[in-house]
Design a protein around this motif. Structure first.
Motif, mmCIF file in Angstrom:
data_model
loop_
_atom_site.group_PDB
_atom_site.id
_atom_site.type_symbol
_atom_site.label_atom_id
_atom_site.label_comp_id
_atom_site.label_asym_id
_atom_site.label_seq_id
_atom_site.Cartn_x
_atom_site.Cartn_y
_atom_site.Cartn_z
ATOM 1 N N ARG A 10 0.919 -1.209 -0.047
ATOM 2 C CA ARG A 10 -0.064 0.098 0.056
ATOM 3 C C ARG A 10 0.809 1.477 0.029
ATOM 4 O O ARG A 10 0.752 2.242 -0.845
ATOM 5 C CB ARG A 10 -0.860 0.066 1.095
ATOM 6 C CG ARG A 10 -1.810 1.359 1.251
ATOM 7 C CD ARG A 10 -2.830 1.247 2.133
ATOM 8 N NE ARG A 10 -4.004 0.554 1.685
ATOM 9 C CZ ARG A 10 -5.009 -0.140 2.577
ATOM 10 N NH1 ARG A 10 -4.847 -0.022 3.659
ATOM 11 N NH2 ARG A 10 -5.885 -0.839 1.691
ATOM 12 N N VAL A 11 1.969 1.233 0.903
ATOM 13 C CA VAL A 11 2.775 2.453 0.898
ATOM 14 C C VAL A 11 3.438 2.739 -0.342
ATOM 15 O O VAL A 11 3.654 3.785 -1.091
ATOM 16 C CB VAL A 11 3.857 2.229 1.914
ATOM 17 C CG1 VAL A 11 5.039 3.185 1.808
ATOM 18 C CG2 VAL A 11 3.520 2.088 3.396
ATOM 19 N N GLY A 12 3.826 1.394 -1.149
ATOM 20 C CA GLY A 12 4.500 1.664 -2.585
ATOM 21 C C GLY A 12 3.461 2.149 -3.602
ATOM 22 O O GLY A 12 4.053 2.963 -4.301
ATOM 23 N N THR A 13 2.127 1.810 -3.369
ATOM 24 C CA THR A 13 1.213 2.222 -4.418
ATOM 25 C C THR A 13 0.917 3.903 -4.265
ATOM 26 O O THR A 13 0.948 4.562 -5.037
ATOM 27 C CB THR A 13 -0.126 1.128 -4.305
ATOM 28 O OG1 THR A 13 0.223 0.251 -4.318
ATOM 29 C CG2 THR A 13 -1.085 1.845 -5.039
ATOM 30 N N ILE A 18 1.955 9.351 -5.959
ATOM 31 C CA ILE A 18 2.209 10.727 -5.652
ATOM 32 C C ILE A 18 3.113 11.098 -6.621
ATOM 33 O O ILE A 18 3.190 12.147 -7.144
ATOM 34 C CB ILE A 18 2.689 10.654 -4.133
ATOM 35 C CG1 ILE A 18 1.420 10.515 -3.231
ATOM 36 C CG2 ILE A 18 3.472 11.999 -3.842
ATOM 37 C CD1 ILE A 18 1.951 10.621 -1.699
ATOM 38 N N ALA A 19 4.242 10.221 -6.872
ATOM 39 C CA ALA A 19 5.320 10.659 -7.894
ATOM 40 C C ALA A 19 4.669 10.854 -9.282
ATOM 41 O O ALA A 19 5.000 11.852 -9.907
ATOM 42 C CB ALA A 19 6.298 9.523 -7.875
#
Length: 181
Positions: A10-13, A18-19
């Protein structure tokens, strides 16, 4: 999969989202300068304004009356027009001189030792640089090239077509309910 793996996924997604949002916003501002109140945007091709504005930056320029331009302002102006198009230069005003009763501008790139040889007439001034976005110009120039067109349009279109064809094939290959294979 444990809860720890799902949390990092989830953090990676979120980080990727955001990027991508950041990249989209900077490209939008650079290609549609009216979004931030500027009139024009240009990709800087040389390091003549380094370290203030490096090559690969996009400058956002607002049209202003010539009599409001002062020493220290960074302006973008038309240097010449030829068969290859219009040459635009972004340099700092180092002196305002009056010629024929109108202000003319002596300019110099921050990285240059000497001022430019020609005065800039008010009619050649496009406007003053409001701000710049570093590095985005490289992406814009790449996207406008043949390789960029292939990378950003043709390849995704082909991959989408292959994905859809595969989905249709997979949907028709499944046995219907009640049938045995």
């Amino acid at each position: 999969m444990d809860a720890f793996d799902l949390g990092w996924r989830r953090v990676g997604t979120i980080a990727v989202a955001i990027a991508l949002l950041f990249v989209f916003a900077t490209v939008l501002v650079s290609t549609v300068p009216a979004v931030v109140g500027a009139d024009h945007s240009y990709v800087v091709l040389s390091d003549s304004m380094s370290p203030s504005i490096d090559a690969g930056s996009v400058v956002l320029v607002s049209e202003v009356p010539a009599d409001s331009i002062e020493e220290g302002d960074v302006i973008t102006y038309v240097a010449s027009e030829n068969a290859n198009g219009t040459t635009r230069i972004t340099h700092r005003v180092v002196d305002v001189e009056t010629a024929d009763g109108t202000p003319h501008f002596r300019t110099r790139g921050d990285a240059n030792d000497n001022p430019d040889s020609q005065l800039v007439a008010p009619s050649a001034v496009i406007g003053t640089v409001e701000f710049h976005v570093p590095l985005v110009g490289y992406l814009i120039n790449f996207a406008g090239s043949t390789t960029g067109l292939i990378t950003f349009v043709i390849v995704p279109a082909v991959l989408l077509a292959i994905s859809e064809a595969w989905s249709l094939y997979a949907a028709t290959d499944k046995p219907e309910e009640g049938e045995t294979s």
